[in-house]
Design a protein around this motif. Structure first.
Motif, short mmCIF file in Angstrom:
data_model
loop_
_atom_site.label_atom_id
_atom_site.label_comp_id
_atom_site.label_asym_id
_atom_site.label_seq_id
_atom_site.Cartn_x
_atom_site.Cartn_y
_atom_site.Cartn_z
N VAL A 126 0.84 -1.19 0.00
CA VAL A 126 0.00 0.00 0.00
C VAL A 126 0.88 1.24 0.00
O VAL A 126 1.85 1.30 0.73
N THR A 127 0.56 2.20 -0.80
CA THR A 127 1.27 3.47 -0.80
C THR A 127 0.35 4.55 -0.28
O THR A 127 -0.67 4.85 -0.90
N LEU A 128 0.70 5.11 0.87
CA LEU A 128 -0.16 6.09 1.50
C LEU A 128 0.18 7.52 1.08
O LEU A 128 0.17 8.44 1.87
N ALA A 129 0.51 7.69 -0.16
CA ALA A 129 0.84 9.03 -0.64
C ALA A 129 0.50 9.11 -2.12
O ALA A 129 0.34 8.11 -2.80
N SER B 33 -8.15 7.89 -3.81
CA SER B 33 -8.35 8.89 -2.76
C SER B 33 -9.35 8.42 -1.72
O SER B 33 -9.17 8.64 -0.52
N ALA B 34 -10.42 7.74 -2.18
CA ALA B 34 -11.42 7.24 -1.23
C ALA B 34 -10.82 6.12 -0.38
O ALA B 34 -11.07 6.04 0.83
N LEU C 285 -8.47 4.20 4.67
CA LEU C 285 -7.37 3.44 5.27
C LEU C 285 -6.61 4.23 6.33
O LEU C 285 -6.23 3.69 7.36
N LYS C 286 -6.43 5.53 6.10
CA LYS C 286 -5.61 6.31 7.02
C LYS C 286 -6.25 6.47 8.40
O LYS C 286 -5.58 6.82 9.38
N GLN D 106 -0.20 2.21 11.11
CA GLN D 106 0.97 1.38 11.37
C GLN D 106 1.83 1.23 10.12
O GLN D 106 3.06 1.24 10.18
N VAL D 107 1.18 1.11 8.96
CA VAL D 107 1.91 1.03 7.70
C VAL D 107 2.71 2.31 7.47
O VAL D 107 3.88 2.28 7.09
N LEU D 108 2.07 3.45 7.72
CA LEU D 108 2.75 4.73 7.53
C LEU D 108 3.93 4.86 8.48
O LEU D 108 5.01 5.33 8.09
#
Length: 294
Positions: free
Chosen positions: A15-18, A36-37, A42-43, A50-52
């Motif tokens: 997953v890429t949070l950016a 975006s949704a 997820l955030k 935790q991923v971030l």
């Protein structure tokens, strides 16, 4: 597998949070789901945060310690796990939701973190003396693994008659990874957590050149063990490096120690959270760092 590696498995998601936009992730008859949704949803979850946290930590660790962790080091540890689990290795990866590639990424993260622990650890002479009291230099043994106690007893009777341990390992051992090498295992000490405790206890009790005269019951079956090399303890000053490694290994299993080290690494990492909804994602670490400083 090591607890820390297993813990990391839960946060190594593809997953890429950016840089999320309106690209479609999935479509349904009820509508589509955009990046975006997906990101917005997820955030707000603990797993997403935790991923971030892990992604941020990896970036900082790579910058500070990347040059100290080579591909060769990662491959060596990967192969050690592969040898340890043998034919079960692929299924173990699958059970933990990993591929060979993602597992190597975890190993690299683990090695980077250990470099951070080394860099932020202050080891005193008193610490070394305390570790020295229980220090056991690495020993090398050979073993013959069988499924029945009676078979192990047969092997021991043949050894008592002077038959070759190497020959008997090839003939009787069910351990396909070592039987053609005379049953020889990689050197280990008392910090080893991958071998059965009954096995290591029996091994350390042997003098060099001796073998167990009764079958050793372990989680794998019954084993006959021979001590190939058992170095003398010698002087503490001769083992400073090994003693430090033992302390660092113990610290890698300490959640409080790791949290302290991670806090220090992140604090020096010039981390800036651009998403206001995630501004406190590192608060647990950075606040503890501030408390430690105060």
């Amino acid at each position: 597998m090591k607890k820390w590696l297993i813990a990391l498995a839960s946060v190594f998601m593809a997953v890429t949070l950016a840089a999320c936009g309106n690209k479609t992730v999935a479509t349904t008859k009820g509508g589509k789901i955009t990046e975006s949704a997906y990101y917005s949803s997820l955030k707000s979850t603990s797993s997403g945060k935790q991923v971030l946290q892990q992604m941020i930590l990896n970036k900082v660790l790579e910058k500070d310690y990347g040059s100290k962790v080579s591909k060769k080091m990662v491959t060596k540890q990967y192969n050690a796990y592969k040898t340890q689990y043998g034919s079960q290795f692929k299924s173990v990866l699958t059970q933990n939701g990993m591929t060979a590639s993602s597992f190597k990424e975890e190993i690299r993260s683990n090695l980077l973190l250990k470099e951070a622990v080394k860099d932020n650890d202050t080891i005193t002479t008193a610490d070394l003396k305390k570790e020295w009291k229980t220090y056991q230099p690495k020993v090398t043994v050979a073993q013959i693994l069988v499924s029945k106690k009676s078979t192990a007893e047969t092997v021991i009777k043949k050894l008592n008659k002077g038959e070759s341990f190497t020959k008997l390992a090839k003939q009787y051992s069910t351990d396909s990874s070592t039987k053609n090498k005379g049953g020889k295992l990689s050197a280990f000490d008392d910090t080893n957590t991958t071998l059965d405790s009954s096995f290591t206890k029996a091994a350390f009790a042997l003098d060099e050149g001796k073998y167990t005269t009764t079958p050793v019951k372990t989680t794998y079956g019954y084993q006959v063990i021979k001590m190939l090399n058992k170095p003398s303890k010698g002087k503490m000053s001769d083992h400073t490096k090994a003693l430090k490694e033992r302390i660092w290994t113990a610290d890698m299993s300490s959640s409080s120690k790791l949290k302290s080290v991670v806090a220090k690494v992140l604090k020096k990492g010039n981390v800036s959270i651009k998403d206001s909804d995630l501004k406190n994602v590192l608060s647990d670490y950075l606040s503890s760092s501030s408390s430690s400083s105060n």
